[in-house]
Design an enzyme around this catalytic site. Structure first.
Site, PDB file in Angstrom:
ATOM      1  CB  SER A 163      -0.797   0.056   1.323  1.00  0.00           C
ATOM      2  OG  SER A 163      -0.162  -0.042   2.256  1.00  0.00           O
ATOM      3  CG  HIS A 202      -2.933  -0.813  -3.172  1.00  0.00           C
ATOM      4  ND1 HIS A 202      -3.160   0.409  -2.968  1.00  0.00           N
ATOM      5  CD2 HIS A 202      -3.053  -1.371  -2.171  1.00  0.00           C
ATOM      6  CE1 HIS A 202      -3.825   0.319  -1.863  1.00  0.00           C
ATOM      7  NE2 HIS A 202      -3.527  -0.345  -1.412  1.00  0.00           N
ATOM      8  CD  GLU A 205      -2.863   2.838  -6.504  1.00  0.00           C
ATOM      9  OE1 GLU A 205      -2.743   4.031  -6.774  1.00  0.00           O
ATOM     10  OE2 GLU A 205      -2.734   2.601  -5.364  1.00  0.00           O
ATOM     11  CG  ASN A 225      -3.083   2.961   0.499  1.00  0.00           C
ATOM     12  OD1 ASN A 225      -4.231   3.288   0.479  1.00  0.00           O
ATOM     13  ND2 ASN A 225      -2.358   2.042   1.203  1.00  0.00           N
TER      14      ASN A 225
END
Length: 284
Positions: free
Chosen positions: A120, A141, A153, A191
């Site tokens: 992350s 991700h 992602e 994130n």
């Protein structure tokens, strides 16, 4: 590249979700962790997750938990990853731990095997630097819960090749997922924004501006979010939130990423959210 066998390193919340999703989409899965107890718990969690999902698929053909479990090989022996076409790493969000894993799997896996870091916040280029296949390392991700989230992602490291990106996209397509490709930076897109939001929401709670319930109600009622930031933190795990915000603070040296004292205190107290039964909310 024909991706049939996928190694999953780390049988925590995310590793369990990735392994389950892969098994449910016709892959042979090798799930590796450091102890039999962790793997037994993972097997139990996967069974429960499949049963839970069945409540949302009443009109669909029901999947047998046994069929899914049989597609997963559970092992504490990293050596069996030599048969993997693709490996997804999901170990704890601490660089000192991840940096030990990659040279190990790099020495075991075939030269054409792609490594995907399910992280992350830790930069993909840094992860690739401890392998001898930097062009075959990519970030993926995944979002929690993995089997129910259609989007991921994908992060291109400095050396990540176009072939690796296409291979990763192929595997994600087989899993029924779309991806957004972004460039490498600590926290990436999701994130870098989300951890700031959650950290600031914890500051609001610490400063007694509002209760956890009211903070989350504002985000759901005013902005249409399905979950508020503190509910999201409990779902992800407060320990993972803290690790991630610490990585951002370390990499950017910017005070806006300073972890909230209350967040650190809750992690120290073992209040990690859903996985421990208590975080900002209590779970039965």
């Amino acid at each position: 590249m024909n991706i049939q066998t996928v190694g999953v390193v780390g049988a925590g919340v995310m590793g369990i979700g990735v392994a389950q999703n892969l098994a449910q989409t016709g892959h042979q899965v090798i799930l590796v962790d450091i102890s039999e107890d962790i793997l037994d718990k993972a097997k139990h969690e996967i069974r429960n997750n499949i049963r839970f999902q069945s409540f949302f698929k009443k009109g669909d053909r029901q999947e047998s938990p046994n069929t899914i479990i049989e597609a997963i090989e559970f092992s504490t022996n990293y050596k069996i990853l030599e048969n993997a076409d693709f490996v997804v790493e999901n170990v704890t969000e601490k660089w000192d731990i991840k940096r030990e894993v990659y040279p190990l799997i790099d020495s075991i896996c075939r030269a054409d095997c792609v490594f995907a870091a399910n992280t992350s916040a830790i930069p993909i280029t840094r992860i690739a630097s401890v392998t001898k296949r930097a062009d075959k390392v990519v970030g993926i991700h995944f979002m929690n819960p993995v089997p129910m989230k259609p989007m991921v992602e994908m992060i291109r490291g400095y050396h990540t090749s176009d072939t690796t990106i296409e291979t990763a996209k192929q595997m994600l397509s087989q899993m029924g997922k779309e991806c957004i490709i972004v460039n490498d930076a600590p926290g990436f897109v999701s994130n870098r924004v989300l951890m700031l939001t959650i950290n600031e929401a914890v500051f609001l709670l610490q400063d007694q501006v509002a209760t956890a319930e009211d903070v989350d109600k504002i985000f759901k009622g005013c902005f249409g979010h399905k979950m508020g930031p503190l509910e999201t933190a409990d779902l992800i795990g407060l320990d993972t939130i803290l690790f991630s915000i610490e990585v951002l603070y370390e990499n950017f040296n910017d005070s806006k990423y300073r972890p909230c004292t209350l967040l650190k205190k809750m992690v120290d107290a073992g209040l990690h959210g859903r996985k421990t039964g208590k975080g900002f909310y209590v779970y039965q």
